[in-house]
Design a protein around this motif. Structure first.
Motif, short mmCIF file in Angstrom:
data_model
loop_
_atom_site.label_atom_id
_atom_site.label_comp_id
_atom_site.label_asym_id
_atom_site.label_seq_id
_atom_site.Cartn_x
_atom_site.Cartn_y
_atom_site.Cartn_z
N ARG A 43 0.83 -1.21 0.00
CA ARG A 43 0.00 0.00 0.00
C ARG A 43 0.87 1.26 0.00
NH1 ARG A 43 -3.47 0.33 4.73
NH2 ARG A 43 -4.15 2.26 3.77
N GLU A 64 2.22 1.80 -3.45
CA GLU A 64 1.15 2.27 -4.33
C GLU A 64 0.87 3.76 -4.08
OE1 GLU A 64 -3.64 1.61 -4.78
OE2 GLU A 64 -2.42 -0.13 -4.28
N LEU A 65 0.81 4.15 -2.81
CA LEU A 65 0.57 5.55 -2.46
C LEU A 65 1.74 6.45 -2.91
CD1 LEU A 65 -1.07 5.12 1.05
CD2 LEU A 65 -2.18 5.85 -1.07
N ARG A 66 2.97 5.94 -2.80
CA ARG A 66 4.13 6.71 -3.28
C ARG A 66 4.02 6.97 -4.77
NH1 ARG A 66 8.49 3.62 0.14
NH2 ARG A 66 8.53 4.99 1.95
N GLY A 67 3.60 5.95 -5.51
CA GLY A 67 3.43 6.11 -6.95
C GLY A 67 2.37 7.15 -7.27
N GLN A 68 1.25 7.11 -6.54
CA GLN A 68 0.20 8.10 -6.75
C GLN A 68 0.68 9.50 -6.38
OE1 GLN A 68 -3.16 6.71 -4.49
NE2 GLN A 68 -3.57 4.99 -5.87
N LEU A 69 1.44 9.61 -5.30
CA LEU A 69 1.98 10.91 -4.88
C LEU A 69 2.94 11.46 -5.93
CD1 LEU A 69 2.28 13.15 -2.78
CD2 LEU A 69 4.08 11.77 -1.70
N GLU A 70 3.81 10.61 -6.45
CA GLU A 70 4.75 11.05 -7.48
C GLU A 70 4.01 11.53 -8.73
OE1 GLU A 70 7.50 7.86 -8.17
OE2 GLU A 70 8.42 8.05 -6.19
N ALA A 71 2.97 10.81 -9.12
CA ALA A 71 2.18 11.22 -10.30
C ALA A 71 1.49 12.56 -10.04
CB ALA A 71 1.15 10.14 -10.64
N ALA A 72 0.95 12.75 -8.85
CA ALA A 72 0.29 14.01 -8.51
C ALA A 72 1.30 15.15 -8.47
CB ALA A 72 -0.44 13.89 -7.18
N GLU A 100 2.16 16.14 -11.98
CA GLU A 100 1.07 16.91 -12.59
C GLU A 100 1.08 18.35 -12.08
OE1 GLU A 100 -3.80 16.90 -13.12
OE2 GLU A 100 -2.83 15.29 -12.00
#
Length: 157
Positions: A18, A21-29, A32
């Protein structure tokens, strides 16, 4: 029945998954947000007349029609949205601003003159040609004929 240590190891593995997964979402955000900040800065710079620019640049930028600025901004925003960091550099934004104020296609020497270069050398012309070709390859400019460039229109991207 699994041992306590095995159960803890399984839970730890799930929690680590988890976290990744959250690190990946944070990096994508964050990426952006960075792109949006750069886009906003690019539009601000294209639409602003630089106060410290050489007089020749001010002559080119002052009478720029709003349509030219909107077109230049739209082209730069589209390129930046595509992740193109080259186009958003200050040097390339200045070139786009020159094209936004132009009445028609420009040659390398015209762009250099508009940017305030008093004495244009062959080396400067070749460097500018390389930049203009790079912008043409990225659909920011179009080469209407050999050595003659113009800002890309909406249908040319």
């Amino acid at each position: 029945m699994p041992s306590l240590m095995e159960a803890l190891a399984a839970r730890e593995a799930v929690a680590r998954g988890r976290v990744e997964e959250l690190r990946g979402q944070l990096e994508a955000a964050e990426a952006e947000v960075s792109r949006l900040v750069i886009t906003r800065q690019t539009v601000d710079e294209v639409l602003a007349v630089p106060s410290s620019a050489p007089p020749r640049v001010l002559e080119v930028l002052e009478p720029v029609p709003v349509a030219g600025l909107v077109q230049a901004a739209a082209v730069l925003v589209a390129a930046e949205a595509g992740g193109d960091q080259t186009v958003t550099s200050p040097a390339y934004r200045r070139i786009a601003a020159v094209f936004a104020g132009a009445d028609g296609p420009l040659r390398c020497k015209d762009v250099l003159s508009a940017l305030g270069e008093a004495e244009v050398t062959a080396s400067q012309v070749e460097t500018m040609r390389s930049k203009l070709k790079r912008l043409a390859a990225r659909s920011v400019l179009v080469e209407v004929s050999p050595g003659l460039f113009a800002l890309a229109g909406p249908g040319e991207r």
